[in-house]
Enzyme design. Structure first.
Site, short mmCIF file in Angstrom:
data_model
loop_
_atom_site.label_atom_id
_atom_site.label_comp_id
_atom_site.label_asym_id
_atom_site.label_seq_id
_atom_site.Cartn_x
_atom_site.Cartn_y
_atom_site.Cartn_z
N ARG A 171 0.85 -1.18 0.00
CA ARG A 171 0.00 0.00 0.00
C ARG A 171 0.89 1.23 0.00
O ARG A 171 1.94 1.23 0.61
CB ARG A 171 -0.78 0.04 1.32
N ARG A 175 -3.34 10.96 0.28
CA ARG A 175 -4.35 11.75 0.99
C ARG A 175 -4.82 12.88 0.10
O ARG A 175 -3.99 13.62 -0.42
CB ARG A 175 -3.69 12.40 2.19
N ARG A 248 17.96 -6.31 9.26
CA ARG A 248 18.54 -5.21 8.47
C ARG A 248 19.11 -4.22 9.45
O ARG A 248 18.62 -4.07 10.56
CB ARG A 248 17.48 -4.58 7.58
N ARG A 279 18.22 9.54 4.94
CA ARG A 279 17.55 10.61 5.68
C ARG A 279 18.59 11.46 6.41
O ARG A 279 19.67 10.98 6.75
CB ARG A 279 16.64 10.04 6.79
N GLU A 299 21.53 9.02 7.93
CA GLU A 299 21.19 7.60 8.10
C GLU A 299 21.50 6.84 6.81
O GLU A 299 20.99 7.19 5.75
CB GLU A 299 19.68 7.52 8.34
N TYR A 347 8.91 -6.47 14.24
CA TYR A 347 9.01 -5.01 14.26
C TYR A 347 7.85 -4.47 15.08
O TYR A 347 6.69 -4.70 14.77
CB TYR A 347 9.02 -4.35 12.87
N ASP A 349 6.38 -0.96 16.92
CA ASP A 349 6.49 0.45 17.30
C ASP A 349 6.46 0.54 18.82
O ASP A 349 6.01 -0.39 19.49
CB ASP A 349 5.33 1.25 16.68
#
Ligand SMILES: Cc1cc2nc3c(=O)[nH]c(=O)nc-3n(C[C@H](O)[C@H](O)[C@H](O)COP(=O)(O)OP(=O)(O)OC[C@H]3O[C@@H](n4cnc5c(N)ncnc54)[C@H](O)[C@@H]3O)c2cc1C
Length: 366
Positions: A171, A175, A248, A279, A299, A347, A349
Site C-alpha cells: 500500500r 491523501r 537489516r 535521511r 542515516e 518489528y 512500534d
C-alpha cells in the site's frame, strides 16, 4: 533463596514498562543490560544540550488511550507532529503524499484534479505487476514513483526496483487533503526533556547492572531470580541451534554544526539514488530547541552481519519459519518469558511494545 522476583535481560522499553509495573506491585527486579546505558533503542545522548536519538529517530505515536496515559503520567509529551519532507535533487516535496505534494508536482489545486492526474499516471503499469517498480506505478503513478519512491527504495534494499518483488510495497497511502501530518494516530509527541526522562522513571526502584551480557553468565543470573524476562535475540538465547535469524541494519553519522537551524524540520528524506544516505535527522526540532548549535544525523542503510546492531527483523517466509521453531521452544520454558522486538523477532512500534508489556504485567502480576 532467590534474591529477586524478576531478572530482566535488556533495559529497553519492554523491560522498563514491565519493571515499572512490577515495582508498583511490590516485586523486586534486577535489570542486566549489555550496553552502558538504560533505554535500549530509545536512549538519547545529550550533545550541545540537544537530545540526540542515538539509535535512530523515535517519534511516539499511538491511538491506544491506555498507552498514551501511561507514558504521559511519567513523562508528559510535547506537541511534536511529524511532518517530514522529501528532497529530490534539491526539489522539496511534502510527505506523506497529499494535496501539497500533488500541487507541487503537477500544479493541481483540487482533489478532483489530483485524482484525475493519478488515474492517468497509474495507467503506465500493467494490471498484474511483476516487480516493485510496476507495483509502485500502479499504486501512485509514474511521477511520484520516479521522484519520491524509486531512489529511496533502491538505497534501502541495495537493488534496482525492477529486481525487487512487488509484494514489498502493498500500500502507498495517498491523501486528498492538505495535511502533512505523517501519522494517522490520535496522539503523538516526544516526552518533554527527551526519552531519558521516561526511561529513568521506568527503571526507578530496580537494581541495575550495565555492561553485562546475560548470555555469558546465564546460570549465575538465573540463580538470582524466580523468573527471567528475556528481551535479547531469541536465536542467541538458544545458541542458534536452528540457525541465525536475519536483520537489516543502519549506519549513523552524527555531526555538530555551528549554526542554529540546518534544515528547518526534524526529518528530511533524500529520495534520489545518488545521495548515499536516506535521511537527515535534525534532532533539536523534536523538542523545539533554541540552542546556538545544531546536531544532525545522516542515516545510511546497511546490510546486517553478525555482531552489528540488529535493527529490523526480516519478516520473510524463511526467517518467519525459523522464528516459529524458536518460538515453539520458548513456549515450553516455565521460568523464562520472551518479550520485545528481539525476543519476539518482530518489528514493534513503541506503543505496541508498551501495550505488550502492560498486557504481560496484567497477566502475571495480579
Ligand atoms: C531505527 C529505528 C527507528 C524507530 N523509530 C520508531 C518511531 O519513530 N516510533 C516508534 O514508535 N517506534 C520506533 N522504533 C521502534 C522502537 O525502537 C521499539 O519499539 C522499542 O525500542 C523496542 O523496545 P524493546 O525493549 O523491545 O527493545 P530494545 O530497545 O532493543 O531493548 C533490548 C535491550 O536488550 C539488550 N540486550 C540484548 N541482548 C542482551 C543480553 N544478552 N544481555 C544483556 N542485555 C541484552 C540490548 O542491548 C537492548 O538495550 C524504531 C526502531 C528502530 C530500529
Amino acid at each position: 533463596m532467590k534474591k529477586y522476583d524478576y531478572v530482566l535481560v535488556g533495559a529497553g522499553l519492554f523491560s522498563g514498562v514491565f519493571a515499572y509495573q512490577a515495582v508498583q506491585k511490590g516485586r523486586t527486579c534486577l535489570v542486566v543490560e549489555k550496553r552502558d546505558h538504560l533505554g535500549g533503542n530509545i536512549y538519547c545522548e545529550n550533545i550541545e544540550g540537544i537530545n540526540v536519538h542515538k539509535y535512530g529517530a523515535h517519534i511516539f505515536h499511538t491511538s491506544d488511550q491506555r498507552v498514551w496515559d501511561f507514558v504521559n503520567s511519567l513523562a508528559p509529551c510535547n506537541r511534536y507532529t511529524n511532518s517530514p519532507i522529501a528532497n529530490y535533487k534539491g526539489e522539496i516535496y511534502n510527505m506523506p503524499f497529499n494535496m501539497n505534494t500533488f500541487n507541487k508536482l503537477w500544479g493541481v489545486r483540487t482533489p478532483a484534479e489530483a485524482e484525475e492526474m493519478l488515474t492517468q499516471q497509474r495507467k503506465d503499469a500493467p494490471e498484474t505487476p511483476s516487480n516493485l517498480e510496476e507495483q509502485a506505478i500502479r499504486l501512485v503513478g509514474r511521477d511520484i514513483y520516479e521522484k519520491l519512491i524509486k531512489g529511496y527504495t533502491e538505497k534501502q534494499w541495495g537493488r534496482d526496483c525492477r529486481d525487487l518483488p512487488s509484494f514489498i510495497i502493498k500500500r502507498l497511502p495517498v491523501r486528498f487533503t492538505y495535511d502533512n501530518n505523517y501519522f494517522n494516530d490520535r496522539y503523538q509527541g516526544i516526552p518533554e526533556g527527551g526519552y531519558n526522562v521516561l526511561i529513568d522513571k521506568l527503571f526507578a526502584g530496580c537494581d541495575v547492572e550495565l555492561g553485562v551480557d546475560y548470555l555469558k553468565n546465564r546460570s549465575y543470573y538465573d540463580s538470582l531470580g524466580d523468573t527471567v524476562i528475556y528481551t535479547g535475540m531469541i536465536d542467541a538465547f538458544y545458541e542458534y541451534c536452528f540457525g541465525r535469524l536475519e536483520y537489516r541494519s543502519l549506519r549513523f553519522e552524527t555531526e555538530v554544526l555551528e549554526e542554529k537551524n540546518y534544515q528547518g524540520v526534524a526529518v528530511v528524506n533524500y529520495t534520489d539514488r545518488e545521495t548515499p544516505y536516506t535521511r537527515i535527522i535534525e534532532h533539536k526540532h523534536f523538542e523545539y530547541g533554541t540552542q546556538e548549535k545544531t546536531v544532525i544525523t545522516k542515516e545510511y542503510p546497511a546490510d546486517w552481519t553478525y555482531g552489528m546492531e540488529p535493527y529490523y527483523p526480516v519478516n520473510d517466509e524463511k526467517n518467519q519459519a525459523l522464528y516459529r521453531q524458536y518460538a515453539e521452544k520458548a513456549g515450553q520454558e516455565d521460568r523464562v518469558i520472551f518479550g520485545g522486538r528481539l525476543g519476539e523477532y518482530k518489528y514493534y512500534d513503541m506503543d505496541k511494545v508498551i501495550a505488550s508489556a502492560l498486557a504481560l504485567s496484567d497477566r502475571v502480576l495480579s
